[in-house]
Design an enzyme around this catalytic site. Structure first.
Site, PDB file in Angstrom:
ATOM      1  CB  VAL A  64      -0.987   0.035   1.184  1.00  0.00           C
ATOM      2  CG1 VAL A  64      -1.962  -1.132   1.111  1.00  0.00           C
ATOM      3  CG2 VAL A  64      -0.254   0.070   2.520  1.00  0.00           C
ATOM      4  CE1 TYR A 156       1.027   0.930  14.029  1.00  0.00           C
ATOM      5  CE2 TYR A 156       0.508   1.366  16.328  1.00  0.00           C
ATOM      6  CZ  TYR A 156       0.176   0.819  15.108  1.00  0.00           C
ATOM      7  OH  TYR A 156      -1.020   0.154  14.966  1.00  0.00           O
TER       8      TYR A 156
END
Length: 248
Positions: A64, A156
């Site tokens: 992606v 993250y």
């Protein structure tokens, strides 16, 4: 149970874990799917399991973080069904953990490319087709650490916080065209990502959760199912925390 008969959904990261749980739920409700994942073998297995029980499934193998993956997935949906009603941006990576002064730029960029740029690419490709129909439902899978932060996960948590900002901005831009955009921020879910943790670490996590268990993929899938339904047609720009009470 929703009635999604005739709807077309794209689910990224759909081969395993949360993404597979979401794909199963949408298919059970009648949606046709394009499932996107980097793991070709798991994707084919997961797609075949869904097809055997419910709806038609197209698979798109790709990373992606590469814009061509979004282009190929959207082309498959349009060529097969002529529209896209639902986009669930679930694909993401955890990255290398470490204090921010220990992380290098390449590691930060790697996580951003998947978790944030990947979502941007899919939204950019899908939204014009939703605008043609004046209808769409976009759900972005963020994280509890994107809301509250987490030591050792600057890469993250920053990527997921950025995803929340992107969600709210898109919601404002698209509301007048009957396209809703929301985010779900899961807590700690029992998937491959958390199963690699040491048992003592998992026990300490559970101690912090008022409901005294890790979440399950279906807990997230239920929330996605609601947000893409007509029952949620007046909800946009929101972050739904699904974490067993860990963050209130």
């Amino acid at each position: 149970m929703n009635n999604l008969e005739g709807k077309v959904a794209i689910v990224t990261g759909g081969a395993t874990g949360i993404g597979y749980g979401i794909a199963k739920r949408l298919a059970n409700d009648g949606a046709n799917l394009v499932m996107v994942d980097l793991d070709a073998n798991m994707m084919k297995q997961s797609a075949s399991e869904i097809t055997a029980r419910t709806q038609e499934v197209e698979i798109s193998i790709g990373d992606v973080s590469e814009p061509k993956t979004a282009q190929e997935a959207v082309s498959k949906a349009i060529n097969k069904w002529g529209k896209i009603d639902i986009l669930v941006n679930n694909a993401g990576i955890g990255g290398v953990n470490g204090n921010i002064w220990e992380l290098d730029i390449e590691e930060m960029d790697r996580v951003y490319r998947t978790n944030l740029r990947g979502v941007f690419s899919f939204c950019r490709e899908v939204i014009p087709h939703m605008l043609e129909k004046d209808y769409g439902r976009i759900v972005n899978i963020a994280s509890i650490v994107g809301v509250m932060g987490n030591a050792g996960q600057a890469n993250y948590s920053a990527s997921k916080a950025g995803l929340i900002g992107l969600t709210k901005t898109m919601a404002r831009e698209l509301a007048s065209r009957n396209v809703t955009v929301n985010a779900i921020a899961p807590g700690f879910i029992d998937t491959e990502m958390t199963r690699v943790l040491d048992e003592k670490v998992r026990e300490k996590l559970v101690e912090q959760i008022p409901l005294a268990r890790l979440g399950l993929p279906r807990d997230i899938a239920h929330s996605v199912d609601f947000l893409v339904s007509d029952r949620a047609s007046y909800i946009t720009g929101q972050v739904i925390n699904v974490n067993g009470g860990m963050l209130m």
